[in-house]
Design a protein around this motif. Structure first.
Motif, PDB file in Angstrom:
ATOM      1  N   ARG A  10       0.824  -1.197   0.000  1.00 21.72           N
ATOM      2  CA  ARG A  10       0.000   0.000   0.000  1.00 21.72           C
ATOM      3  C   ARG A  10       0.863   1.255   0.000  1.00 21.72           C
ATOM      4  N   SER A  11       0.345   2.299  -0.604  1.00 18.39           N
ATOM      5  CA  SER A  11       1.070   3.565  -0.634  1.00 18.39           C
ATOM      6  C   SER A  11       0.263   4.681   0.038  1.00 18.39           C
ATOM      7  N   ILE A  12      -1.044   4.686  -0.163  1.00 14.60           N
ATOM      8  CA  ILE A  12      -1.849   5.794   0.369  1.00 14.60           C
ATOM      9  C   ILE A  12      -1.790   5.895   1.902  1.00 14.60           C
ATOM     10  N   PRO A  13      -1.938   4.798   2.646  1.00 14.57           N
ATOM     11  CA  PRO A  13      -1.852   4.941   4.108  1.00 14.57           C
ATOM     12  C   PRO A  13      -0.491   5.460   4.569  1.00 14.57           C
ATOM     13  N   ILE A  14       0.560   5.103   3.831  1.00 18.74           N
ATOM     14  CA  ILE A  14       1.890   5.635   4.157  1.00 18.74           C
ATOM     15  C   ILE A  14       1.868   7.161   3.985  1.00 18.74           C
ATOM     16  N   ALA A  15       1.320   7.599   2.847  1.00 19.70           N
ATOM     17  CA  ALA A  15       1.237   9.043   2.583  1.00 19.70           C
ATOM     18  C   ALA A  15       0.410   9.732   3.666  1.00 19.70           C
ATOM     19  N   GLN A  16      -0.710   9.136   4.026  1.00 18.28           N
ATOM     20  CA  GLN A  16      -1.579   9.737   5.036  1.00 18.28           C
ATOM     21  C   GLN A  16      -0.835   9.909   6.357  1.00 18.28           C
ATOM     22  N   GLU A  17      -0.135   8.865   6.774  1.00 20.23           N
ATOM     23  CA  GLU A  17       0.588   8.941   8.042  1.00 20.23           C
ATOM     24  C   GLU A  17       1.687  10.009   7.973  1.00 20.23           C
ATOM     25  N   LEU A  18       2.366  10.063   6.848  1.00 13.53           N
ATOM     26  CA  LEU A  18       3.426  11.069   6.713  1.00 13.53           C
ATOM     27  C   LEU A  18       2.862  12.487   6.804  1.00 13.53           C
ATOM     28  N   THR A  19       1.693  12.716   6.188  1.00 16.68           N
ATOM     29  CA  THR A  19       1.129  14.072   6.292  1.00 16.68           C
ATOM     30  C   THR A  19       0.772  14.389   7.735  1.00 16.68           C
ATOM     31  N   ARG A  20       0.362  13.370   8.480  1.00 20.70           N
ATOM     32  CA  ARG A  20       0.034  13.608   9.895  1.00 20.70           C
ATOM     33  C   ARG A  20       1.300  13.926  10.685  1.00 20.70           C
TER      34      ARG A  20
END
Lengths: 551, 171, 89
Positions: A426-436
């Protein structure tokens, strides 16, 4: 913006009716999946993990407000109310039903939108940069040439079954925002000593399993010879590109195996036979296409209008203005980037409601025009500076004014394993966590320009090879792991990133990125030394040490 | 497998000869490139038409010296996704001026008919009956073409130029 | 089990023991040998009109007898996106 005429519209409609017939024959069984698959791909229809995905073309990233409303309509009527803007300036819908696709296409055709060749082993969307036509210092609008190429490559009878996909990009600025060096053919528009407009032609760039930076095949091809020269390249590729192994079928492999000199020679020999053919672009033909591009009638406006002076007292407005507003070639105007990277959200998505509102705002404040960037953000290209404060309020209301453009939380990510059947991770959850993790805007400002690119598999749709920080999802024993590279760039100094160490687990990625950023803050020579320049100066070692010290 | 010529299902007048079958004295024959090149002079001097099947992974250059003596060249689409024969067809028609029958063989399906016509093919060994019957209607699917090939169809760019000239002439 | 996508709308489907398809994982036929799996797949592939992209996928059988997806990919296919509430429903 290019205005389609009767002929362009007829072609799109003929295509829709052809596809309607093909879908009918598929659903009746007259066409097997094996026979149908390439046909649906040529209309941008993929089979993904849990549904069909439909990729719609946005030629060189330019949309009218009417067209954006058309995209919103498809999201609402045929999908789940949202769409995803891609790294090639297209839009993707993730929940489309095959049986309804012909109707969706017919609806899009009404506003001059199509999905021809957005997939398949043919020539794809000719991308440019989202500031084309309005950027200061641009030599001329590259989209004229993108449109000429678009028409030339659409339903080309000789090149619709190439060994593999083929991607073009054009830039007309010294600073390449179109990533031409990682395309199959990259074109740098410039003028020669005699003042003629022409192109430096580069070939063989690309990411994926075997990334390559494109090489210059010819330093100057005059505009009139563009199509014949491109035809020569495509013909050599069509005949000699490998077809035995899909991982070795791109033109970059052919260029690599022959060597650029030999490849250039083959192309030149072919080109000499066709250089003065019907493909020659007379000035009148170029003018014809140019005349169909309409440009706004700009007013004479001040650089610092009263509205802007007043709004300067609002720190939130100022933060956004300093981050998301860019200089325009016409005084008193600006290019505004709309961030589709909300904190905690999936990067590059927009709801139908957001699209409709943005279309309305484009009508009010941007002469009805919107742009799509390969960073998966949108832009309003012709905003009067006096309208910035009122525009900002409206953008903020619909959540597209996060002041993180070009910063650490402005992440480019492919859909990844949540959507895509090719993905390993997965890539999107990684991106989401990074933005947080990097939600604090002061911190993000302190860090400065930093492009993180995430791909869920080696096909590299997230362009991780050329990210300042690149994250590649892999699978190890049924678990998601991520390889991390640093120092990549996609611009005129294009370079591939270097691996910092062994792959890390899903749960550790955000920690590792934080460590890398911390290392950068400690190591940078000055506050304005960009992350990617610090890596260039010091190499990977100091980062590797810090990240893996405790792992 | 029905043969389509001039938009209609037609009888194949060419006898497909295996490499080890004897070459008849007269009558139209279709032979492999390998066989033809063993003795091109002699073969092209026989009574009766000669057709050659040219593989899609070989330059047509080697066949060019004999084109004026060949009644038919058959090109191959091993799968419909392998598009090399489109380039070969255009070269034979447009560069080398081949005037004989240019036949598409292999996996020839309805949805490629128009591409093939535009590339210069005029005969088609069609895989499915239903496709053969739909040939003419399929060939009319599109009326707008963006790029020039040797098929003589006016491109959209040039149609527009013509329109402009007639508009300004009419003023 | 063998899973695919329904041709006309792309919905995830599972091959059943009754030579048909179910949109629920609970309806999937479970096989335990590679011969059985290949046979199930061959049957699924033969339904070219109704289903696309059939393949053999792992499942986990709980003590209760409940059928659960056997890896992350199948989990996402049967349960949906892992993206969370930020995505508009």
């Amino acid at each position: 913006m290019y205005a389609y005429d009767e002929l362009d519209r007829t072609l799109i409609n003929e295509r829709v009716s052809e596809f309607r017939d093909q879908v009918k024959r598929r659903l009746s069984g007259e066409l097997t999946e094996d026979e149908f698959k390439m046909l649906r791909l040529q209309n941008g229809v993929y089979l993904q993990l849990h549904a069909y995905m439909f990729r719609v073309a946005i030629p060189y990233g330019t949309l009218s407000s009417k067209q954006l409303r058309g995209l919103a309509h498809v999201a609402r009527r045929y999908d789940r109310g949202y769409g995803h803007f891609t790294t090639r300036q297209n839009i993707q819908y993730n929940w489309i039903k095959l049986a309804e696709l012909p109707d969706a296409l017919a609806d899009l055709a009404e506003v001059g939108i199509h999905s021809m060749q957005t997939s398949g082993n043919n020539t794809r969307n000719v991308t440019s940069d989202q500031w084309a036509g309005v950027a200061p210092g641009e030599i001329e609008d590259p989209r004229i040439w993108s449109e000429l190429l678009r028409q030339y490559t659409t339903l080309h009878p000789e090149f619709s079954f190439l060994p593999r996909k083929f991607k073009f990009a054009i830039t007309a600025s010294a600073h390449d925002r179109a990533a031409i060096k990682v395309h199959d053919i990259g074109l740098r528009l410039h003028k020669n000593a005699e003042g003629e407009t022409g192109f430096e032609v580069l070939v063989g760039g690309g990411l994926g399993r075997t990334p390559f930076i494109a090489k210059t095949i010819k330093p100057f091809v005059p505009g009139r010879d563009l199509l014949s020269y491109v035809e020569a390249i495509l013909r050599v590729y069509n005949q000699y590109g490998r077809r035995d192994n899909i991982y070795k079928a791109r033109i970059k492999i052919l260029v690599h195996e022959l060597g650029i000199e030999k490849f250039a020679q083959e192309v030149e020999e072919e080109w000499l036979q066709i250089r003065d053919s019907a493909l020659t672009l007379d000035e009148s033909v170029v003018e014809e296409v140019r005349s169909r591009f309409s440009y706004p009638v700009y007013e004479k406006l001040p650089h610092l209008p009263d509205e802007l002076k007043k709004a300067a007292h609002d720190p939130l407005f100022e933060r956004w203005r300093r981050n998301s507003v860019f200089p325009h070639k016409v005084p008193g105007y600006a290019i505004v980037t709309l961030s589709l990277k909300p904190i905690g959200g999936p990067p590059g998505d927009a709801t139908a409601e957001q699209m409709d509102t943005i279309a309305d705002l484009a009508d009010k404040y941007s002469f009805g025009e919107i742009r799509v960037g390969h960073e998966q953000n949108l832009a309003l290209p012709h905003v009067a500076r006096r309208d910035l404060p009122v525009l900002w309020k409206a953008l903020d209301k619909i959540g597209v004014a996060t002041p993180n453009v070009n910063l650490v939380s402005d992440i480019i990510a492919c859909p990844g394993l949540d959507y895509c059947s090719l993905a390993n991770a997965r890539s999107i959850p990684i991106a989401q966590e990074l933005t947080r993790r990097f939600a604090n805007h002061d911190t993000a400002d302190l860090i400065g320009r930093l492009h993180i690119n995430i791909s869920g598999c080696i096909n590299a749709c997230g362009h991780h090879h050329v990210g300042h920080i690149g994250i590649l999802g892999v699978e190890k024993n049924g678990e998601e792991f991520y390889q991390i590279t640093i120092g990549g760039r996609a611009d005129e100094n294009a370079e591939l990133g270097a691996l910092i160490g062994p792959a890390v687990k899903y749960g550790e990625v955000a920690d590792v990125i934080e460590d890398i950023v911390e290392a950068y803050l400690a190591l940078r020579a000055r506050p304005d030394e960009l992350f990617v320049d610090t890596v260039k100066r010091l190499g990977v070692e100091p980062f590797r040490e810090r990240v893996y010290a405790t792992r | 497998m029905p043969l389509v010529k001039s938009g209609r299902v037609a009888t194949d007048t060419f006898v497909h000869l295996a490499d080890d079958a004897e070459l008849p004295g007269d009558g139209a024959v279709l032979i492999s490139a390998a066989r033809f090149l063993e003795n091109p002079e002699a073969i092209s001097r026989r009574l009766g038409k000669t057709g050659v099947t040219w593989p899609n992974n070989r330059d047509v250059d080697d066949l060019v010296p004999y084109l004026d003596r060949l009644a038919m060249v058959a090109l191959v689409f091993p799968t419909f996704r392998d598009g090399r024969a489109y380039s070969q067809a255009r070269l034979l028609r447009e560069r080398y001026g081949f005037k004989g029958e240019l036949r598409a063989t292999g996996q020839v399906l309805r949805d490629q008919f128009l591409f093939m016509l535009r590339a210069g093919f005029d005969a088609f060994e069609v895989k499915k009956e239903a496709d053969a019957e739909a040939f003419t209607s399929t060939a009319k699917r599109y009326s707008v073409f963006y790029q020039p090939t040797g098929d003589g169809r006016l491109t959209a760019l040039h149609q527009r130029m013509q329109l402009r000239h007639s508009e300004s002439a009419g003023q | 089990m063998v899973t695919a996508n329904r041709t006309w709308d792309g919905v995830v489907i599972y091959r059943t023991a009754a030579h048909g398809w179910s949109a629920e994982l609970a309806g999937a036929a479970i096989v335990r040998t590679s011969d059985e799996a290949r046979a199930l797949l061959a049957e699924a592939v033969a339904d070219d009109v109704g289903a696309v992209g059939a393949y053999i996928a792992p499942v986990e059988i709980k003590n209760s007898g409940a059928i659960k997806p056997g890896n992350l990919r199948e989990h996402i296919r049967s349960e949906g996106l892992t993206i969370g509430p930020s995505v508009p429903a």
